[in-house]
Motif scaffolding. Structure first.
Motif, short mmCIF file in Angstrom:
data_model
loop_
_atom_site.label_atom_id
_atom_site.label_comp_id
_atom_site.label_asym_id
_atom_site.label_seq_id
_atom_site.Cartn_x
_atom_site.Cartn_y
_atom_site.Cartn_z
N THR A 110 0.75 -1.32 0.07
CA THR A 110 -0.27 -0.25 0.29
C THR A 110 0.88 0.97 -0.23
OG1 THR A 110 -2.06 -1.44 1.34
CG2 THR A 110 -2.03 0.86 1.28
N ILE A 111 0.68 2.19 -1.32
CA ILE A 111 1.81 3.36 -1.22
C ILE A 111 0.79 4.48 -1.10
CG2 ILE A 111 3.52 3.69 -2.92
CD1 ILE A 111 4.00 0.88 -3.52
N ILE A 112 1.10 5.68 -0.64
CA ILE A 112 1.09 6.83 -1.47
C ILE A 112 2.49 7.87 -1.86
CG2 ILE A 112 0.28 9.33 -0.13
CD1 ILE A 112 -0.79 7.42 2.58
N TYR A 113 1.34 8.39 -2.82
CA TYR A 113 2.87 9.12 -3.97
C TYR A 113 1.95 10.45 -4.01
CZ TYR A 113 5.58 9.90 -8.40
OH TYR A 113 6.18 10.96 -8.34
N GLU A 114 3.06 10.73 -3.21
CA GLU A 114 2.19 12.79 -3.83
C GLU A 114 3.36 13.11 -3.73
OE1 GLU A 114 1.14 13.61 0.89
OE2 GLU A 114 2.64 12.45 1.13
N THR A 115 3.26 14.52 -4.77
CA THR A 115 3.30 15.01 -5.68
C THR A 115 2.93 16.62 -6.07
OG1 THR A 115 5.23 15.90 -8.11
CG2 THR A 115 3.25 15.11 -7.73
N THR A 116 3.95 17.49 -6.65
CA THR A 116 3.12 18.21 -7.31
C THR A 116 2.86 18.30 -8.03
OG1 THR A 116 3.10 19.73 -4.84
CG2 THR A 116 3.51 21.64 -7.42
N PHE A 117 2.05 18.85 -9.44
CA PHE A 117 1.85 19.40 -10.30
C PHE A 117 3.48 19.80 -11.45
CE2 PHE A 117 0.52 20.56 -15.13
CZ PHE A 117 -0.76 19.03 -15.78
N ASN A 118 3.73 19.32 -12.22
CA ASN A 118 5.17 20.08 -13.28
C ASN A 118 6.27 20.12 -11.82
OD1 ASN A 118 4.59 20.02 -15.70
ND2 ASN A 118 3.45 21.88 -15.65
N ASN A 119 6.17 19.42 -11.19
CA ASN A 119 7.65 18.73 -10.01
C ASN A 119 7.99 17.29 -10.51
OD1 ASN A 119 8.87 19.54 -8.28
ND2 ASN A 119 8.31 20.58 -6.62
N PRO A 120 8.76 17.58 -10.70
CA PRO A 120 9.36 15.75 -10.46
C PRO A 120 9.59 15.72 -9.19
CG PRO A 120 11.52 17.54 -11.22
CD PRO A 120 9.99 18.36 -11.19
N GLU A 121 9.74 16.21 -8.21
CA GLU A 121 10.23 15.60 -7.05
C GLU A 121 8.45 15.10 -6.31
OE1 GLU A 121 11.46 18.11 -4.09
OE2 GLU A 121 13.22 19.38 -6.30
N SER A 122 8.33 14.51 -5.98
CA SER A 122 7.61 13.73 -5.20
C SER A 122 8.23 12.85 -3.42
CB SER A 122 7.29 12.43 -5.82
OG SER A 122 8.36 11.44 -5.65
N LYS A 123 7.19 12.16 -2.64
CA LYS A 123 6.91 12.20 -1.35
C LYS A 123 6.50 10.61 -1.80
CE LYS A 123 6.06 12.50 3.20
NZ LYS A 123 4.64 12.81 4.33
N ILE A 124 6.87 9.76 -0.84
CA ILE A 124 6.09 8.24 -1.24
C ILE A 124 6.41 7.58 -0.52
CG2 ILE A 124 6.89 5.71 -2.14
CD1 ILE A 124 8.40 6.97 -4.92
N THR A 125 5.27 6.97 0.56
CA THR A 125 5.38 6.12 1.93
C THR A 125 4.31 4.84 1.29
OG1 THR A 125 4.37 8.79 2.30
CG2 THR A 125 3.92 6.30 3.56
N LYS A 126 5.23 3.81 2.59
CA LYS A 126 4.73 2.65 2.05
C LYS A 126 4.18 2.06 3.47
CE LYS A 126 7.61 1.67 -1.66
NZ LYS A 126 8.66 0.38 -2.67
N GLU A 127 3.45 2.00 4.01
CA GLU A 127 2.27 1.72 4.66
C GLU A 127 2.91 -0.15 5.12
OE1 GLU A 127 -1.09 3.00 4.11
OE2 GLU A 127 -0.42 5.39 4.91
#
Length: 127
Positions: A110-127
């Motif tokens: 179970t994964i949450i993928y968070e980012t901002t539109f047009n920004n390549p950086e992201s935060k990935i949280t695995k539960e």
């Protein structure tokens, strides 16, 4: 008669040693911040994981009006990664950049993928 025996033995051996990967349930919540995007319309995600690869848009919604659009997708699969991009009114983000990539482990996730539109950086949280 011996040839028939060897053929049958080879078929049985091939069946017993075949490599079939086990599928695992992957549940991914995509969250994209659209606060600084002018007129977010029909926000979605496209990728190689949809039934109609890259031609199908999975819509994201902003139920609480906080500017963060999201959707949760679940799929049983044996793949180890997906590639995707977010879209706004069918226009792809990150036009001059590579696709976003999300890698999986060989287990249910179970994964949450968070980012901002047009920004390549992201935060990935695995539960």
């Amino acid at each position: 008669m011996k040839i028939k025996f060897y053929i049958i033995a080879l078929l049985i051996l091939a069946t017993l040693t075949s490599c079939v990967q086990e599928v695992h349930l992957k549940t991914v919540t995509f969250k994209v911040n659209m606060i600084n995007t002018e007129q977010p319309i029909n926000v979605g995600v496209k990728g190689d994981f949809t039934e109609n690869r890259w031609n199908e848009t999975i819509p994201l919604t902003d139920e609480n009006n906080d500017g963060i659009y999201e959707v949760t997708v679940s799929q049983k699969t044996a793949i180890n990664q997906i590639q995707f991009k977010f879209v706004n009114n069918e226009e792809y983000e990150l036009k001059e950049a590579d696709n976003r990539v999300l890698e999986f482990e060989y287990k249910p996730e179970t994964i949450i993928y968070e980012t901002t539109f047009n920004n390549p950086e992201s935060k990935i949280t695995k539960e």
